[in-house]
Structure formats: C-alpha cells, structure tokens
Design an enzyme around this catalytic site. Structure first.
Site, PDB file in Angstrom:
ATOM      1  N   PRO A  52      36.812  26.975  40.862  1.00 42.74           N
ATOM      2  CA  PRO A  52      36.046  28.222  40.849  1.00 42.74           C
ATOM      3  C   PRO A  52      35.525  28.684  42.206  1.00 42.74           C
ATOM      4  O   PRO A  52      34.952  29.770  42.304  1.00 42.74           O
ATOM      5  CB  PRO A  52      34.883  27.904  39.896  1.00 42.74           C
ATOM      6  CG  PRO A  52      34.761  26.420  39.916  1.00 42.74           C
ATOM      7  CD  PRO A  52      36.112  25.869  40.181  1.00 42.74           C
TER       8      PRO A  52
ATOM      9  N   TYR B 169      38.708  37.163  49.236  1.00 42.92           N
ATOM     10  CA  TYR B 169      37.614  37.161  48.264  1.00 42.92           C
ATOM     11  C   TYR B 169      37.546  38.476  47.486  1.00 42.92           C
ATOM     12  O   TYR B 169      37.334  38.482  46.266  1.00 42.92           O
ATOM     13  CB  TYR B 169      36.287  36.908  48.988  1.00 42.92           C
ATOM     14  CG  TYR B 169      35.191  36.416  48.076  1.00 42.92           C
ATOM     15  CD1 TYR B 169      34.986  35.058  47.871  1.00 42.92           C
ATOM     16  CD2 TYR B 169      34.356  37.310  47.408  1.00 42.92           C
ATOM     17  CE1 TYR B 169      33.985  34.595  47.027  1.00 42.92           C
ATOM     18  CE2 TYR B 169      33.356  36.864  46.557  1.00 42.92           C
ATOM     19  CZ  TYR B 169      33.184  35.504  46.377  1.00 42.92           C
ATOM     20  OH  TYR B 169      32.196  35.051  45.532  1.00 42.92           O
TER      21      TYR B 169
ATOM     22  N   LYS C 285      38.360  33.239  41.581  1.00 41.66           N
ATOM     23  CA  LYS C 285      39.640  33.897  41.350  1.00 41.66           C
ATOM     24  C   LYS C 285      40.153  33.863  39.900  1.00 41.66           C
ATOM     25  O   LYS C 285      41.037  34.635  39.530  1.00 41.66           O
ATOM     26  CB  LYS C 285      40.720  33.244  42.243  1.00 41.66           C
ATOM     27  CG  LYS C 285      40.617  33.632  43.693  1.00 41.66           C
ATOM     28  CD  LYS C 285      41.253  34.980  43.944  1.00 41.66           C
ATOM     29  CE  LYS C 285      40.769  35.648  45.196  1.00 41.66           C
ATOM     30  NZ  LYS C 285      39.519  36.416  45.050  1.00 41.66           N
TER      31      LYS C 285
ATOM     32  N   HIS D 131      28.566  43.914  45.515  1.00 35.61           N
ATOM     33  CA  HIS D 131      28.237  42.990  46.603  1.00 35.61           C
ATOM     34  C   HIS D 131      29.156  43.273  47.785  1.00 35.61           C
ATOM     35  O   HIS D 131      30.376  43.179  47.655  1.00 35.61           O
ATOM     36  CB  HIS D 131      28.406  41.533  46.145  1.00 35.61           C
ATOM     37  CG  HIS D 131      27.287  41.062  45.273  1.00 35.61           C
ATOM     38  ND1 HIS D 131      27.056  39.741  44.992  1.00 35.61           N
ATOM     39  CD2 HIS D 131      26.302  41.750  44.632  1.00 35.61           C
ATOM     40  CE1 HIS D 131      26.001  39.626  44.209  1.00 35.61           C
ATOM     41  NE2 HIS D 131      25.531  40.829  43.969  1.00 35.61           N
TER      42      HIS D 131
ATOM     43  N   TYR E  53      27.284  30.502  49.807  1.00 33.91           N
ATOM     44  CA  TYR E  53      28.146  29.321  49.692  1.00 33.91           C
ATOM     45  C   TYR E  53      27.697  28.338  50.772  1.00 33.91           C
ATOM     46  O   TYR E  53      27.858  28.611  51.964  1.00 33.91           O
ATOM     47  CB  TYR E  53      29.618  29.703  49.929  1.00 33.91           C
ATOM     48  CG  TYR E  53      30.270  30.418  48.769  1.00 33.91           C
ATOM     49  CD1 TYR E  53      30.063  31.781  48.551  1.00 33.91           C
ATOM     50  CD2 TYR E  53      31.109  29.728  47.896  1.00 33.91           C
ATOM     51  CE1 TYR E  53      30.661  32.431  47.480  1.00 33.91           C
ATOM     52  CE2 TYR E  53      31.719  30.371  46.828  1.00 33.91           C
ATOM     53  CZ  TYR E  53      31.485  31.716  46.631  1.00 33.91           C
ATOM     54  OH  TYR E  53      32.088  32.356  45.567  1.00 33.91           O
TER      55      TYR E  53
HETATM   56  C1  LIG Z   1      31.932  27.594  34.236  1.00 35.76           C
HETATM   57  C2  LIG Z   1      33.064  28.474  34.706  1.00 35.76           C
HETATM   58  C3  LIG Z   1      32.838  29.317  35.778  1.00 35.76           C
HETATM   59  C4  LIG Z   1      33.852  30.154  36.207  1.00 35.76           C
HETATM   60  N1  LIG Z   1      33.590  30.989  37.247  1.00 35.76           N
HETATM   61  C5  LIG Z   1      34.527  31.883  37.618  1.00 35.76           C
HETATM   62  C6  LIG Z   1      34.238  32.876  38.618  1.00 35.76           C
HETATM   63  O1  LIG Z   1      33.153  32.919  39.213  1.00 35.76           O
HETATM   64  N2  LIG Z   1      35.185  33.792  38.905  1.00 35.76           N
HETATM   65  C7  LIG Z   1      36.389  33.787  38.261  1.00 35.76           C
HETATM   66  O2  LIG Z   1      37.217  34.686  38.541  1.00 35.76           O
HETATM   67  N3  LIG Z   1      36.706  32.869  37.328  1.00 35.76           N
HETATM   68  C8  LIG Z   1      35.795  31.924  36.972  1.00 35.76           C
HETATM   69  N4  LIG Z   1      36.083  31.032  35.980  1.00 35.76           N
HETATM   70  C9  LIG Z   1      37.392  31.058  35.352  1.00 35.76           C
HETATM   71  C10 LIG Z   1      37.488  32.132  34.276  1.00 35.76           C
HETATM   72  O3  LIG Z   1      36.452  31.968  33.340  1.00 35.76           O
HETATM   73  C11 LIG Z   1      38.860  32.013  33.597  1.00 35.76           C
HETATM   74  O4  LIG Z   1      39.854  32.047  34.593  1.00 35.76           O
HETATM   75  C12 LIG Z   1      39.088  33.146  32.575  1.00 35.76           C
HETATM   76  O5  LIG Z   1      38.317  32.918  31.424  1.00 35.76           O
HETATM   77  C13 LIG Z   1      40.567  33.236  32.192  1.00 35.76           C
HETATM   78  O6  LIG Z   1      40.718  34.162  31.139  1.00 35.76           O
HETATM   79  P1  LIG Z   1      41.830  33.948  30.042  1.00 35.76           P
HETATM   80  O7  LIG Z   1      41.705  35.102  29.107  1.00 35.76           O
HETATM   81  O8  LIG Z   1      43.126  33.647  30.685  1.00 35.76           O
HETATM   82  O9  LIG Z   1      41.431  32.587  29.301  1.00 35.76           O
HETATM   83  P2  LIG Z   1      40.169  32.261  28.395  1.00 35.76           P
HETATM   84  O10 LIG Z   1      38.990  33.048  28.813  1.00 35.76           O
HETATM   85  O11 LIG Z   1      40.046  30.790  28.371  1.00 35.76           O
HETATM   86  O12 LIG Z   1      40.598  32.789  26.951  1.00 35.76           O
HETATM   87  C14 LIG Z   1      41.556  32.111  26.174  1.00 35.76           C
HETATM   88  C15 LIG Z   1      41.266  32.370  24.712  1.00 35.76           C
HETATM   89  O13 LIG Z   1      42.291  31.757  23.924  1.00 35.76           O
HETATM   90  C16 LIG Z   1      41.714  31.196  22.769  1.00 35.76           C
HETATM   91  N5  LIG Z   1      42.590  30.149  22.251  1.00 35.76           N
HETATM   92  C17 LIG Z   1      42.836  28.920  22.779  1.00 35.76           C
HETATM   93  N6  LIG Z   1      43.698  28.247  22.004  1.00 35.76           N
HETATM   94  C18 LIG Z   1      44.020  29.059  20.966  1.00 35.76           C
HETATM   95  C19 LIG Z   1      44.864  28.918  19.832  1.00 35.76           C
HETATM   96  N7  LIG Z   1      45.560  27.783  19.603  1.00 35.76           N
HETATM   97  N8  LIG Z   1      44.946  29.939  18.955  1.00 35.76           N
HETATM   98  C20 LIG Z   1      44.236  31.091  19.168  1.00 35.76           C
HETATM   99  N9  LIG Z   1      43.432  31.270  20.234  1.00 35.76           N
HETATM  100  C21 LIG Z   1      43.322  30.275  21.127  1.00 35.76           C
HETATM  101  C22 LIG Z   1      40.351  30.690  23.254  1.00 35.76           C
HETATM  102  O14 LIG Z   1      39.431  30.606  22.169  1.00 35.76           O
HETATM  103  C23 LIG Z   1      39.948  31.741  24.258  1.00 35.76           C
HETATM  104  O15 LIG Z   1      39.106  32.754  23.721  1.00 35.76           O
HETATM  105  C24 LIG Z   1      35.117  30.147  35.552  1.00 35.76           C
HETATM  106  C25 LIG Z   1      35.352  29.290  34.477  1.00 35.76           C
HETATM  107  C26 LIG Z   1      34.344  28.452  34.052  1.00 35.76           C
HETATM  108  C27 LIG Z   1      34.609  27.521  32.897  1.00 35.76           C
END
Ligand SMILES: Cc1cc2nc3c(=O)[nH]c(=O)nc-3n(C[C@H](O)[C@H](O)[C@H](O)COP(=O)(O)OP(=O)(O)OC[C@H]3O[C@@H](n4cnc5c(N)ncnc54)[C@H](O)[C@@H]3O)c2cc1C
Length: 400
Positions: free
Chosen positions: A302, A394, A306, A84, A210
C-alpha cells in the site's frame, strides 16, 4: 457435486452479456461503465453491501481515478473529497514537501474507498442495475465456451447466470484467477507489515506524511474532520490486541519526532489491524471468455497508494475492450487486454516497491544500507528530477 445434480437444483437462470464476480470498486465501476455503453451485466458478491461499505481500506485517488468517476457522472468526490497537492517525505526528523502541482501540474484526492463503493452502489441501484450481494458458493463454469456463474443465495436457492463474458473482479483472495490455465505468477514477499489505526481526533496535518525513522516507517493520513488514519511498520506476526492506545501513540510519536517539534493529535483508537502485504501479478489476465480485473490479477504493497487506482484503471480499459468485443464483434480486443492493462500495472508495481524499499527499515540492515537509504531520500527530496518521478507516479501517469 456434478453439473447434472447442480442443474437440477437451479431455481432461476438469467441471461446477460457480462457476469461480474466481485462487486468491489472494480466490479461495480465496470458494471457502471458497461451500463453507460449499453452493455447489460449482473454483479454477484459474497459479502453484503454493509460489510463492504464499512471496511476501511484505500483512501487516495489519483487524478485519473477522479476523472473516471466524475466523467461517468459519479461526482460526490468533488464535494466531499479533499484535494491534496502534495505529500511530505520525513526523514532525519525533518519534513520535505513534494509539491505535486508545481512538479507535474496534478494532484490526488483523499476520498475513502468506502465512499467510492457507496457512490457506485447508489448509482447502479438508481440505474436499476442487477446487483446480488451476500451470496455464497460461487462457481464459474465453461469459460472457454459458454460461460456461466452459479451461486447460492441467502435463502439457500441456487441461481445461474449465463453470459457472453465473465469478469473476475473478486479481489486478492478470489477464485477466478485460479481458472486461468497456464498462468504465470510473479510474487514479492516483504518481511514486515503495517499496523493501521483509525483514531478519534482531528487531523494532525492537512496532507499525508511518509516518515522513515530508525524504528521503521510511519504514515500520517486523514479520513474526516474528526478521524485520523495512521500506520506504522510492524512485524507481520504482530497481535494488534496486544497494543494499548498509549503504546500505539508512543510508537507513532517516537517515529515522527524531530527538531521541528512535530506532534500528532492523540485520541481514542477506534480500529486497529495488521496489514501484511506483498507484490503479486498474474498473467495473462484472460482465459477464453473470462477476464480478470483489479486485485484479482495483481496486488501492490500500500505504500504508493496504487491498489484501488489500478483496479479502476483496469476497468477503464476493460469496459472499452468489452464494448469492442460485444458491440463491434472485435474479438481481437480481448487478446489485447492483458498487454494494455499490464503496461500500467508493472509501472505501479515498480513504484510501490520503490516507495516501500526507500521508506521501510529492514531488520538486520547494515549501517551502509541505512546511510544509503537516507542518501536516496535526500536525492529524491532535494532534487527536482527526483521529486518529479515521485510526483508523477503518485498522482498517476498520464494516459489511460
Ligand atoms: C488496509 C488496506 C489499505 C489500503 N490502502 C490503499 C490505498 O491507500 N490506496 C490504494 O489505491 N489502495 C489501497 N488498498 C488496496 C485497495 O483496497 C484494493 O486494491 C482494492 O480494494 C481493489 O479493488 P477490487 O475491486 O479489485 O477488489 P476488492 O475491493 O477486494 O473487491 C473484490 C470483491 O470480490 C468479492 N468476492 C471475493 N470472492 C468472491 C466470490 N467467490 N464470489 C463472489 N464475490 C467474491 C469480495 O467480497 C469483494 O467485495 C488498501 C487495501 C487494504 C486492505
């Protein structure tokens, strides 16, 4: 349960260099980068691969995130992702394109988080990575001295992982952040949420829109050739089940209507969720031999896309930090980690807050506030300097 009685129940003990709690994008990417650097790790996650791989979340990757994937050999995004080169800001019923390529010579990619997860999982599996999903009762012990992770598997057996370092990449509801003693936490709550849907219909537009309207914010996004992703601002207490498909489409069409006759393609709503959001940062991101990464240490609303990108940016720095600490014996690297990661995090916090405040409707806002918001949007969309700030934030700031 005290340690002695737990120890008696332990059926296996594994020695590794890095134990990673949380196998989402941050944890898996870290484990992949560590593998490439010759550092062994074990990943545990209390959800199953199927649950993570089918939960729809982020969809936009900055160019730095794409480079991190591709440069480390995970390149399906280049074949199946959609590049994009801009977005539209829509207000007063008119769309204004922000041309990223023209403004900053960069673009971003539409590539769902589920695909990032599946790609990294497939790659770690092919590289015979030690990944343990579907576990429960995670415990992290002795982070100041001899870090260990304990958990129970699906059959009820207890396991222990002894490591040099533990990484908490367990997301915004994880337990690792609570182990950082004396941490400072910064919060910003918002009086609204997003109503998000997946709909069975071809994309209405090729790039994200947006939109700010008198009824509140709306976002038009895409997923595949046959599925659209859309959001609109709602009350955090909204019940998604109370909305019929017709009511959802009417709300979205009203917020996006304008003199140009813009209309969304409509189709059956496949999924609906209400996504409350807030800004959060915890510092430091390290306590002894425990380090935090991704949503475990910070979350953003969101609006600026980021969250996933920050998680990947953290682990890029963290992999290098761990390599220096464990392979070169440079423990000072661990001390520098928080400062290096948070430099990017705070820029992204501001950007996400700014996009949110500029585009959402605040209940009870005065007529002055509403006009000021439109003035701000006109300033951003109508000026190269204003548009460039948006385009740079962005697509992702230069550097790591
Ligand atoms: C609906 C939605 C839309 C979004 N849209 C965007 C977007 O457009 N762009 C963007 O950049 N970000 C977006 N985000 C945010 C993005 O999804 C998160 O920032 C991203 O998932 C972060 O990754 P992470 O690996 O840090 O955490 P997570 O993806 O949350 O992974 C954490 C993992 O830890 C595991 N866990 C938790 N507790 C324990 C435990 N006690 N023991 C073992 N494992 C555990 C969980 O099961 C999970 O799999 C969005 C989030 C949501 C909910």
């Amino acid at each position: 349960m005290n340690n002695t009685s737990l120890s008696e129940k332990i059926t296996t003990s594994t020695r590794t260099r890095v134990a990673v709690v949380g196998g989402g994008p941050a944890g898996l990417m870290l484990s992949h980068l560590l593998y490439l650097a010759g550092v062994e790790s074990v990943v545990v996650d209390n959800r199953t691969e199927h649950a993570i791989g089918t939960t729809h979340r982020a969809g936009i990757l900055e160019h730095n995130s794409v480079s991190l994937l591709v440069d480390s050999g995970v390149d399906r995004v280049l074949r199946d992702g959609h590049r994009h080169e801009g977005i539209a800001l829509r207000f007063g019923g008119v769309s204004h394109r922000i041309d990223f390529e023209d403004l900053v010579g960069a673009s971003c990619w539409l590539y769902p988080q589920t695909d990032v997860f599946l790609d990294l999982h497939a790659r770690r599996t092919a590289d015979q990575g030690d990944l343990r999903y579907g576990i429960r009762d995670t415990e992290v012990l002795d982070v100041l001295d001899r870090p260990r992770v304990r958990y129970t598997d699906q059959e009820g057996a207890c396991h222990e992982i002894v490591a040099d370092l533990v990484v908490g990449s367990d997301g915004s509801r994880g337990m690792c952040r609570d182990l950082v003693e004396g941490a400072t936490r910064y919060f910003q709550e918002y009086p609204f949420a997003w109503f998000g849907i997946m709909a069975q219909t071809a994309p209405s537009v090729p790039e994200l829109v947006y939109a700010r309207s008198g009824r509140g914010f709306a976002l038009v996004s895409q997923r595949t050739e046959t599925v659209q992703r859309l959001y609109f601002q709602c009350d955090p207490t909204e019940d998604p089940a109370a909305w019929s498909d017709d009511r959802i489409w009417e709300e979205l069409q009203t917020r996006l209507a304008g003199e140009d006759g813009f209309r969304l393609n409509e189709g059956p709503v496949l999924e609906r969720t209400v996504l409350p959001f807030r800004s959060f940062v915890q510092t430091p991101m390290r306590h002894g031999r425990l380090l935090l990464a991704g949503d475990a240490a910070h979350t953003v609303p969101p609006t600026g896309a980021k969250g996933l990108n920050l998680a990947l940016a953290d682990v890029r720095v963290l992999a290098e930090t761990i390599e220096r600490a464990l392979k070169a014996g440079d423990e000072h690297a661990l001390e520098e980690y928080t400062g290096r990661a948070l430099a990017r995090v705070w820029k992204a916090q501001h950007f996400s807050y700014w996009m949110t405040a500029m585009l959402h409707r605040i209940e009870g806002a005065s007529a002055f506030d509403e006009q000021r918001q439109l003035g701000e949007l006109a300033g951003v969309a109508g000026s190269r300097a204003g548009s460039t700030y948006l385009a740079e934030g962005y697509t992702g700031w230069p550097g790591h």
